[in-house]
Design a protein around this motif. Sequence first.
Motif, PDB file in Angstrom:
ATOM      1  N   ALA A 253     -10.035  -9.118  28.982  1.00  0.00           N
ATOM      2  CA  ALA A 253     -10.756 -10.393  28.934  1.00  0.00           C
ATOM      3  C   ALA A 253     -12.076 -10.304  29.697  1.00  0.00           C
ATOM      4  CB  ALA A 253      -9.877 -11.501  29.515  1.00  0.00           C
ATOM      5  N   LEU A 254     -12.061  -9.634  30.842  1.00  0.00           N
ATOM      6  CA  LEU A 254     -13.291  -9.495  31.642  1.00  0.00           C
ATOM      7  C   LEU A 254     -14.327  -8.635  30.916  1.00  0.00           C
ATOM      8  CD1 LEU A 254     -11.807  -9.048  35.239  1.00  0.00           C
ATOM      9  CD2 LEU A 254     -13.033 -11.039  34.336  1.00  0.00           C
ATOM     10  N   ILE A 255     -13.870  -7.555  30.290  1.00  0.00           N
ATOM     11  CA  ILE A 255     -14.799  -6.693  29.536  1.00  0.00           C
ATOM     12  C   ILE A 255     -15.443  -7.473  28.398  1.00  0.00           C
ATOM     13  CG2 ILE A 255     -14.927  -4.706  27.966  1.00  0.00           C
ATOM     14  CD1 ILE A 255     -12.824  -3.331  29.693  1.00  0.00           C
ATOM     15  N   PHE A 256     -14.616  -8.233  27.682  1.00  0.00           N
ATOM     16  CA  PHE A 256     -15.139  -9.011  26.555  1.00  0.00           C
ATOM     17  C   PHE A 256     -16.117 -10.074  27.046  1.00  0.00           C
ATOM     18  CE2 PHE A 256     -15.335 -11.868  22.998  1.00  0.00           C
ATOM     19  CZ  PHE A 256     -15.140 -11.051  21.891  1.00  0.00           C
ATOM     20  N   LYS A 257     -15.768 -10.754  28.125  1.00  0.00           N
ATOM     21  CA  LYS A 257     -16.626 -11.797  28.669  1.00  0.00           C
ATOM     22  C   LYS A 257     -17.951 -11.223  29.157  1.00  0.00           C
ATOM     23  CE  LYS A 257     -16.656 -15.577  32.061  1.00  0.00           C
ATOM     24  NZ  LYS A 257     -15.879 -16.258  33.131  1.00  0.00           N
ATOM     25  N   LYS A 258     -17.888 -10.033  29.756  1.00  0.00           N
ATOM     26  CA  LYS A 258     -19.100  -9.397  30.272  1.00  0.00           C
ATOM     27  C   LYS A 258     -20.033  -8.974  29.137  1.00  0.00           C
ATOM     28  CE  LYS A 258     -21.424  -7.441  33.722  1.00  0.00           C
ATOM     29  NZ  LYS A 258     -21.983  -8.219  34.862  1.00  0.00           N
ATOM     30  N   LEU A 259     -19.475  -8.495  28.046  1.00  0.00           N
ATOM     31  CA  LEU A 259     -20.291  -7.979  26.939  1.00  0.00           C
ATOM     32  C   LEU A 259     -20.623  -9.045  25.901  1.00  0.00           C
ATOM     33  CD1 LEU A 259     -18.543  -4.521  26.318  1.00  0.00           C
ATOM     34  CD2 LEU A 259     -20.633  -4.985  27.621  1.00  0.00           C
ATOM     35  N   ARG A 260     -19.950 -10.191  25.946  1.00  0.00           N
ATOM     36  CA  ARG A 260     -20.152 -11.229  24.932  1.00  0.00           C
ATOM     37  C   ARG A 260     -21.624 -11.614  24.728  1.00  0.00           C
ATOM     38  NH1 ARG A 260     -21.652 -13.779  21.522  1.00  0.00           N
ATOM     39  NH2 ARG A 260     -20.965 -15.778  20.700  1.00  0.00           N
ATOM     40  N   PRO A 261     -22.417 -11.812  25.779  1.00  0.00           N
ATOM     41  CA  PRO A 261     -23.815 -12.220  25.557  1.00  0.00           C
ATOM     42  C   PRO A 261     -24.664 -11.171  24.826  1.00  0.00           C
ATOM     43  CG  PRO A 261     -23.130 -12.677  27.815  1.00  0.00           C
ATOM     44  CD  PRO A 261     -22.080 -11.798  27.211  1.00  0.00           C
ATOM     45  N   HIS A 262     -24.191  -9.911  24.797  1.00  0.00           N
ATOM     46  CA  HIS A 262     -24.981  -8.830  24.212  1.00  0.00           C
ATOM     47  C   HIS A 262     -24.451  -8.375  22.857  1.00  0.00           C
ATOM     48  CE1 HIS A 262     -26.600  -8.668  28.277  1.00  0.00           C
ATOM     49  NE2 HIS A 262     -25.383  -8.487  28.745  1.00  0.00           N
ATOM     50  N   LEU A 263     -23.374  -8.979  22.371  1.00  0.00           N
ATOM     51  CA  LEU A 263     -22.746  -8.504  21.138  1.00  0.00           C
ATOM     52  C   LEU A 263     -23.657  -8.671  19.928  1.00  0.00           C
ATOM     53  CD1 LEU A 263     -19.078  -9.829  21.584  1.00  0.00           C
ATOM     54  CD2 LEU A 263     -19.917  -7.489  21.852  1.00  0.00           C
ATOM     55  N   ALA A 264     -24.306  -9.823  19.821  1.00  0.00           N
ATOM     56  CA  ALA A 264     -25.178 -10.063  18.671  1.00  0.00           C
ATOM     57  C   ALA A 264     -26.309  -9.041  18.593  1.00  0.00           C
ATOM     58  CB  ALA A 264     -25.744 -11.482  18.732  1.00  0.00           C
ATOM     59  N   ASP A 265     -26.863  -8.692  19.755  1.00  0.00           N
ATOM     60  CA  ASP A 265     -27.942  -7.691  19.796  1.00  0.00           C
ATOM     61  C   ASP A 265     -27.414  -6.310  19.397  1.00  0.00           C
ATOM     62  OD1 ASP A 265     -29.699  -9.621  20.666  1.00  0.00           O
ATOM     63  OD2 ASP A 265     -29.308  -9.220  22.781  1.00  0.00           O
ATOM     64  N   GLY A 266     -26.178  -6.003  19.825  1.00  0.00           N
ATOM     65  CA  GLY A 266     -25.601  -4.688  19.506  1.00  0.00           C
ATOM     66  C   GLY A 266     -25.284  -4.525  18.029  1.00  0.00           C
TER      67      GLY A 266
END
Length: 267
Positions: A253-266
């Motif tokens: 959950a922490l990994i997903f939350k940390k990366l969530r703001p950058h997913l669209a860019d990736g």
Amino acid sequence: MFLSFFQFLKDLIKDREFLLRLSVNDFKAKYAGSIFGILWAFIQPLVTILVFWFVFEMGFKSAPVDNFSFILWFIPAYIPWIFFNDILISSANCLYEYNYLVKKVKFRVSILPIMKIVSAFFVHIFFILFIYFIFLIYGYKVDIFFFQAFYYSFALIVFSMGLSWAISALSVFFKDMGQLISMFLQIGFWATPIFWNVDKMEPSVAQILKINPMYYIIRGYRDSFIYKIPFWHRISTSIYFWILTATLFIVGALIFKKLRPHLADGL
């Protein structure tokens, strides 16, 4: 962290109908365009089981395991592995597959890996019933222990959830994640006592295999269908499994939350 977790569960319950519709659509879309459609979800595992039955029962004439036909001993362990395998592979690609939803500002992207789990669970329910059917054919009556398999299904779902979040998010930035997961599953298949009877191994080797959390699930399905052992009798392995599952759930959950703001860019 705990407040966020309970809020997540509250939102999940609130959106359960949306999640179910999304999962059903995903299940249908997976096999859309093929001649047999969703039947492929059931045909492929059934053919694999038939091959194992022919090879070990008819070819090698494998000896019974704990007074049970080898195929009866094998199927309850193989079915949850199929479920786990499907969850991890589909999780690695789910954000790519639904990138148009990831890029929506108001969409809760964390629901996509869960959708894949629910979609895979539709098939798993069928195969649990298939186990019942096979045991009935071999002359064994359904008893209360058979329904214990649903507890282990729930345990597998919770265990897979944290992994799915981590894998789906990391796959966006690490393009080889899908290949690594496939390699991990190939190794994991043989490192999990699906073919092996742990009780007949050297204690030191058996102890190493028991570190694998899937040992708890595989053994649990066999306890439900073969050994008739209640899950609360596996207290030490239960505690180990749920502590590890809770840890993976939080980390995922922490990994997903940390990366969530950058997913669209990736994507």
